[in-house]
Scaffold this motif. Structure first.
Motif, mmCIF file in Angstrom:
data_model
loop_
_atom_site.group_PDB
_atom_site.id
_atom_site.type_symbol
_atom_site.label_atom_id
_atom_site.label_comp_id
_atom_site.label_asym_id
_atom_site.label_seq_id
_atom_site.Cartn_x
_atom_site.Cartn_y
_atom_site.Cartn_z
ATOM 1 N N GLU A 53 0.817 -1.214 0.000
ATOM 2 C CA GLU A 53 0.000 0.000 0.000
ATOM 3 C C GLU A 53 0.853 1.266 0.000
ATOM 4 N N GLN A 54 1.913 1.278 0.827
ATOM 5 C CA GLN A 54 2.701 2.499 0.975
ATOM 6 C C GLN A 54 3.712 2.695 -0.147
ATOM 7 N N SER A 55 4.107 1.616 -0.804
ATOM 8 C CA SER A 55 5.082 1.742 -1.883
ATOM 9 C C SER A 55 4.423 1.804 -3.256
ATOM 10 N N SER A 56 3.184 1.319 -3.358
ATOM 11 C CA SER A 56 2.460 1.202 -4.635
ATOM 12 C C SER A 56 3.075 0.148 -5.547
ATOM 13 N N ALA A 57 3.953 -0.687 -5.002
ATOM 14 C CA ALA A 57 4.556 -1.760 -5.794
ATOM 15 C C ALA A 57 3.725 -3.030 -5.663
ATOM 16 N N ARG A 58 3.785 -3.873 -6.683
ATOM 17 C CA ARG A 58 3.142 -5.188 -6.627
ATOM 18 C C ARG A 58 4.173 -6.167 -6.075
ATOM 19 N N ILE A 59 3.821 -6.871 -5.010
ATOM 20 C CA ILE A 59 4.763 -7.785 -4.363
ATOM 21 C C ILE A 59 4.142 -9.166 -4.287
ATOM 22 N N THR A 60 4.836 -10.159 -4.815
ATOM 23 C CA THR A 60 4.377 -11.543 -4.720
ATOM 24 C C THR A 60 5.485 -12.386 -4.107
ATOM 25 N N ILE A 61 5.079 -13.395 -3.369
ATOM 26 C CA ILE A 61 6.033 -14.288 -2.719
ATOM 27 C C ILE A 61 5.695 -15.712 -3.147
ATOM 28 N N SER A 62 6.676 -16.436 -3.659
ATOM 29 C CA SER A 62 6.436 -17.784 -4.173
ATOM 30 C C SER A 62 6.008 -18.723 -3.053
ATOM 31 N N GLU A 63 5.235 -19.738 -3.440
ATOM 32 C CA GLU A 63 4.778 -20.728 -2.480
ATOM 33 C C GLU A 63 5.572 -22.011 -2.651
ATOM 34 N N GLY A 64 5.380 -22.935 -1.738
ATOM 35 C CA GLY A 64 6.066 -24.211 -1.830
ATOM 36 C C GLY A 64 6.638 -24.630 -0.488
ATOM 37 N N CYS A 66 9.780 -25.703 -0.080
ATOM 38 C CA CYS A 66 11.231 -25.569 -0.051
ATOM 39 C C CYS A 66 11.648 -24.470 0.934
ATOM 40 N N PRO A 67 12.915 -24.498 1.382
ATOM 41 C CA PRO A 67 13.362 -23.536 2.394
ATOM 42 C C PRO A 67 13.412 -22.092 1.899
ATOM 43 N N GLU A 68 13.479 -21.889 0.589
ATOM 44 C CA GLU A 68 13.646 -20.536 0.072
ATOM 45 C C GLU A 68 12.401 -20.050 -0.673
ATOM 46 N N ARG A 69 12.262 -18.735 -0.735
ATOM 47 C CA ARG A 69 11.154 -18.104 -1.447
ATOM 48 C C ARG A 69 11.706 -17.050 -2.415
ATOM 49 N N ILE A 70 11.014 -16.858 -3.515
ATOM 50 C CA ILE A 70 11.330 -15.751 -4.415
ATOM 51 C C ILE A 70 10.317 -14.637 -4.145
ATOM 52 N N THR A 71 10.814 -13.473 -3.748
ATOM 53 C CA THR A 71 9.971 -12.301 -3.569
ATOM 54 C C THR A 71 10.124 -11.430 -4.811
ATOM 55 N N THR A 72 9.034 -11.200 -5.527
ATOM 56 C CA THR A 72 9.063 -10.417 -6.760
ATOM 57 C C THR A 72 8.394 -9.073 -6.524
ATOM 58 N N ILE A 73 9.120 -8.000 -6.846
ATOM 59 C CA ILE A 73 8.616 -6.641 -6.666
ATOM 60 C C ILE A 73 8.532 -5.990 -8.039
ATOM 61 N N THR A 74 7.344 -5.518 -8.414
ATOM 62 C CA THR A 74 7.127 -4.916 -9.732
ATOM 63 C C THR A 74 6.431 -3.571 -9.584
ATOM 64 N N GLY A 75 6.853 -2.612 -10.396
ATOM 65 C CA GLY A 75 6.223 -1.302 -10.391
ATOM 66 C C GLY A 75 7.139 -0.287 -11.031
ATOM 67 N N SER A 76 6.808 0.987 -10.861
ATOM 68 C CA SER A 76 7.733 2.021 -11.305
ATOM 69 C C SER A 76 9.011 1.883 -10.489
ATOM 70 N N THR A 77 10.111 2.377 -11.006
ATOM 71 C CA THR A 77 11.357 2.255 -10.252
ATOM 72 C C THR A 77 11.229 2.915 -8.890
ATOM 73 N N ASP A 78 10.502 4.015 -8.829
ATOM 74 C CA ASP A 78 10.299 4.699 -7.553
ATOM 75 C C ASP A 78 9.566 3.796 -6.567
ATOM 76 N N ALA A 79 8.500 3.117 -7.033
ATOM 77 C CA ALA A 79 7.733 2.224 -6.169
ATOM 78 C C ALA A 79 8.579 1.040 -5.712
ATOM 79 N N VAL A 80 9.368 0.481 -6.630
ATOM 80 C CA VAL A 80 10.220 -0.659 -6.288
ATOM 81 C C VAL A 80 11.254 -0.259 -5.243
ATOM 82 N N HIS A 190 13.428 -21.187 -9.906
ATOM 83 C CA HIS A 190 12.312 -21.553 -9.036
ATOM 84 C C HIS A 190 12.870 -22.426 -7.923
ATOM 85 N N PRO A 191 12.885 -21.944 -6.695
ATOM 86 C CA PRO A 191 13.485 -22.717 -5.598
ATOM 87 C C PRO A 191 12.961 -24.132 -5.484
#
Length: 212
Positions: A53-64, A66-80, A190-191
Motif C-alpha cells: 500500500e505504501q510503496s504502490s509496488a506489486r509484491i508476490t512471494i512464491s509458495e512451496g 522448499c526452504p527458500e522463497r522468491i519475492t518479486t517486486i514490480t512497479g515504477s522504479t520509484d515504487a520498487v 524456481h526454488p
C-alpha cells in the motif's frame, strides 16, 4: 504523498529521471526470514500488505515447501525502491529485536537479488571496475555468484550492509540492468525445482550418500 521512512535518503540520484520505467526485481529469501519480516510465507501478512500500500509496488512471494522463497517486486522504479527500502528497514528492525539490550549500532542486512546471468557482466564491468565502483560509492558489500542458480539462467547477487547502503546499492544495480537488457531467453530460478538437490546435499553432509 510523502516518502516512507528511509526513502528520502535515497532521493536525488541520477536514476530519478527513470522513475516512470516499469521495473521487476526478484529477491531470494529464506522462508523463515520472509515469514518473520514480511508477515507470511505466501505474502498474505499485514507487513507485506502495508508495504504494498505504501510503496504502490506489486509484491508476490512464491509458495512451496522448499526452504527458500522468491519475492518479486514490480512497479515504477520509484515504487520498487520504496518497497526495497521498507523491506530492508524491516529486516534490520527484526535483527535488532533479537538482542536483549539497548541498541548497539545498526545491524547489517543481507539481500540476495536474482538477476539474469547475461546482465551480470555489465554489473561486474571490465576487470571488475563497475562492481568496485558500486561498492565504494555505496558502502555496501556486493558479490555476484559465479555459478548459475539450479535449473535456470540466473545468478544470485548478494548485497550486504546497513539499509541506507543497501538501498543506494540496489538503485545503482537497477540502473545498470535497465541500461543492459538481458540477452536471449531467460529461464527463471524456481526454488522448488532444486529441493531434491538440497535434500541430496543434506544427506551427503550427514554421511548418507546414496552411493555409500
Amino acid at each position: 504523498m510523502a516518502s516512507p521512512d528511509g526513502a528520502s535518503s535515497v532521493g536525488g540520484s541520477p536514476e530519478d529521471t527513470e522513475l516512470s520505467i516499469t521495473l521487476t526485481l526478484r529477491m531470494l529469501m529464506h522462508g523463515k526470514v520472509t515469514a518473520r519480516g514480511l508477515g507470511a510465507a505466501q505474502g498474505k501478512g499485514e507487513t507485506v500488505k502495508r508495504i504494498r500500500e505504501q510503496s504502490s509496488a506489486r509484491i508476490t512471494i512464491s509458495e512451496g515447501s522448499c526452504p527458500e522463497r522468491i519475492t518479486t517486486i514490480t512497479g515504477s522504479t520509484d515504487a520498487v525502491f520504496r518497497a526495497v527500502s521498507m523491506i530492508a528497514f524491516k529486516l534490520e528492525e527484526d535483527l535488532g529485536a533479537g538482542s536483549d539490550g539497548a541498541a548497539v549500532g545498526r545491524s547489517p542486512v543481507t539481500l540476495r537479488l536474482v538477476i539474469p546471468a547475461s546482465q551480470c557482466g555489465s554489473l561486474i564491468g571490465k576487470a571488475g571496475a563497475k562492481i568496485r565502483e558500486i561498492r565504494e560509492s555505496t558502502g555496501a558489500q556486493v558479490q555476484v555468484a559465479g555459478d548459475l542458480l539450479p535449473n535456470s539462467t540466473e545468478r544470485a547477487v548478494t548485497v550486504s550492509g546497513v539499509p541506507d547502503a543497501i538501498i543506494h546499492c540496489v538503485r545503482q544495480i537497477c540502473a545498470v540492468i535497465l541500461e543492459s537488457p538481458p540477452k536471449g531467453a531467460t529461464i527463471p530460478y524456481h526454488p522448488g525445482l532444486s529441493l531434491g538437490t538440497i535434500l541430496l546435499s543434506a544427506n551427503q553432509v550427514r554421511g548418507h550418500s546414496p552411493l555409500g
